[in-house]
Motif scaffolding. Structure first.
Motif, short mmCIF file in Angstrom:
data_model
loop_
_atom_site.label_atom_id
_atom_site.label_comp_id
_atom_site.label_asym_id
_atom_site.label_seq_id
_atom_site.Cartn_x
_atom_site.Cartn_y
_atom_site.Cartn_z
N ASP A 74 0.82 -1.22 0.00
CA ASP A 74 0.00 0.00 0.00
C ASP A 74 0.85 1.26 0.00
O ASP A 74 1.90 1.35 0.62
N LYS A 75 0.34 2.22 -0.75
CA LYS A 75 1.05 3.48 -0.89
C LYS A 75 0.61 4.41 0.22
O LYS A 75 -0.45 4.23 0.80
N ASP A 76 1.43 5.41 0.49
CA ASP A 76 1.03 6.42 1.44
C ASP A 76 0.29 7.50 0.69
O ASP A 76 0.84 8.11 -0.24
N GLN A 77 -0.95 7.69 1.05
CA GLN A 77 -1.72 8.71 0.36
C GLN A 77 -2.31 9.69 1.36
O GLN A 77 -2.74 9.29 2.43
N ALA A 78 -2.31 10.95 0.97
CA ALA A 78 -2.72 11.96 1.93
C ALA A 78 -3.18 13.22 1.21
O ALA A 78 -2.95 13.39 0.02
N TYR A 79 -3.86 14.08 1.96
CA TYR A 79 -4.23 15.40 1.45
C TYR A 79 -3.22 16.40 1.97
O TYR A 79 -3.04 16.54 3.18
N ILE A 80 -2.58 17.09 1.04
CA ILE A 80 -1.56 18.04 1.45
C ILE A 80 -2.20 19.42 1.63
O ILE A 80 -2.90 19.90 0.76
N ARG A 81 -1.97 20.00 2.77
CA ARG A 81 -2.52 21.32 3.06
C ARG A 81 -1.41 22.19 3.62
O ARG A 81 -0.48 21.68 4.26
N GLN A 130 -12.43 16.80 4.22
CA GLN A 130 -11.30 17.06 3.30
C GLN A 130 -11.50 16.31 1.99
O GLN A 130 -11.26 16.85 0.91
N THR A 131 -11.94 15.06 2.10
CA THR A 131 -12.16 14.24 0.91
C THR A 131 -13.19 14.88 0.00
O THR A 131 -13.00 14.98 -1.21
N GLU A 181 -11.86 17.93 -1.70
CA GLU A 181 -10.88 17.53 -2.70
C GLU A 181 -11.58 16.97 -3.94
O GLU A 181 -11.20 17.26 -5.07
#
Lengths: 256, 170
Positions: A32-39, A192-193, A196
């Motif tokens: 699994d990749k690291d996925q995130a919302y960058i703020r 956030q999702t 986005e």
């Protein structure tokens, strides 16, 4: 001397070695990749100014309380999946009537033209010259340079957009995430999702219309490309999309 | 009177295993390419919320422009009671001490600064742009996220990332 035959190396244990390596990689890596919302976090300010008055129509407040119940613009929201639709409405309602005053509760759009941008750039350049001649403090001059960079960005964006007018949402239009201290992280992440998702949809549509590529492809290219000129090209495109649909998200620090 | 001569007992030939290494190597290369190396297992248990359209952090990871911190339930149940609401912050596998039984986010600033100083020389981004990725559990209170955010603001590390599990584009 008689020709001696070289004995073949026994490769029977090759499989064992390979298995050993394989198992090592299986154990130490993850799929699994690291996925995130960058703020980005706003810079800390020492001098407290009076808060700027923002029109009600420019604010999209999304609130969540400690019971994880949602409220968007003062109305209780039962279905968190619908937030993105509301964000879309927030952006699109007045988009078609750019430059006009519309009486509703959504942010207004304005248009800027090539000549306006040029006039502004000239004005700021003159101001910088005057300030440098007068020996103004460096931070004030830097502030002007930042302004200049903003206008130049708009100039590039308009060139890429085509035509002579760039529609722009009200500069104060923003989305606020107001949660409480005890609100679960999943709700915060959900908001956030949804934001986005809406922003992605808007920018994606525009990218498809202008260049026939998806927004995701543009972002991936920009992040993974090594060729400097190509990166610049993709960056310019992303800049234009950001000017058309800016994601101004304010995360309000909870008080209770 | 048979035309066919009955042969003696035939032994089954052994399976040729000479291509076994090739097969295994193929598998090995697949896993080497398709996976990324695991971080240390954090000492807290984190069950991430799901989300879509999230940014893939792999390119940032390769440039070591991202630091991870974990926010979850301590794996050791005996410690869980020491923390308010049962959540703890794990910085590089060290669960932060909590003198007053509350979380201690004060360590975040120093931790981030140390991390930044230890970055390899090839990493040239200023601290404002080095991402701090918060991997928080579904139920973690948001107030804690904002405490971390405040700490980061104090040391001018201005890029934060909220981690989610994105199942949409795998």
């Amino acid at each position: 001397m008689a020709k001696r035959e070289i004995p073949e190396i026994n490769a029977g244990s090759m499989a064992d070695i390979a298995f050993l390596l394989l198992i090592f990689f299986l154990v130490t890596t993850t799929m699994d990749k690291d996925q995130a919302y960058i703020r980005s976090i706003p810079k800390k300010i020492e001098v407290k100014n009076d808060p700027v008055e923002v029109q009600k129509r420019d604010i999209l407040a999304i609130k969540a309380n400690s019971q994880n119940q949602l409220m968007v613009r003062g109305e209780v929201f039962n279905d968190p999946d619908k937030i993105s639709d509301f964000v879309l409405k927030f952006y699109q309602t007045n988009q078609k009537s750019a430059g006009q005053l519309v009486m509703n509760d959504f942010p207004l759009y304005s248009v800027i033209t090539t000549s306006q941008i040029e006039a502004n750039i000239d004005k700021i350049l003159d101001e910088i010259d005057a300030m440098e001649a007068a020996g103004s403090p460096q931070d004030q001059i830097d502030f002007k340079y930042n302004q200049l960079a903003e206008w130049e960005k708009k100039q590039r964006a308009l060139k890429l957009y085509g035509g002579s007018q760039l529609p722009e949402i009200s500069f104060q239009a923003n989305m606020r995430i107001e949660v409480m201290q005890a609100t679960a992280y999943s709700i915060f992440a959900k908001i956030q999702t949804e934001i986005e998702e809406a922003i992605y949809e808007l920018r994606d549509k525009e990218a498809q219309r202008l260049w026939g590529v998806s927004y995701g492809t543009l972002k991936r290219k920009e992040a993974n490309e090594n060729d400097k000129t190509k990166v610049k090209e993709e960056k310019g495109k992303l800049e234009l999309l950001e000017i058309l649909y800016p994601a101004r998200i304010i995360e309000v620090t909870p008080k209770n | 009177m048979s035309k066919f001569k009955k042969e003696g007992r035939k032994s089954t030939p052994g399976v040729n295993t000479s291509s076994l290494p090739d097969i295994v190597f193929m598998l090995l290369f697949f896993f080497m390419v398709a996976t990324t190396s695991k971080e240390n297992d954090p000492t807290v248990q984190v069950e991430q919320p799901t989300g879509t359209r999230a940014m893939d952090l792999t390119p940032f990871k390769q440039r070591s422009e991202v630091d991870f911190l974990y926010l979850g339930k301590p794996r050791n149940p005996a410690r869980a009671e020491a923390f308010k609401m049962g959540y703890a912050l794990s910085l590089d596998n060290v669960v932060q001490p909590t003198p007053d039984g509350l979380y201690n986010t004060n360590a975040v600033g120093q931790w981030k600064k140390d991390k930044f100083d230890q970055k390899p020389a090839r990493m040239t981004s200023p601290i404002e742009l080095v991402i701090t990725c918060v991997k928080a559990d579904k139920g973690a209170p948001s107030g804690l996220i904002f405490d971390i955010r405040k700490e980061l603001q104090n040391i001018n590390a201005l890029t934060i990332a909220y981690a989610v599990r994105d199942n949409s584009n795998i």
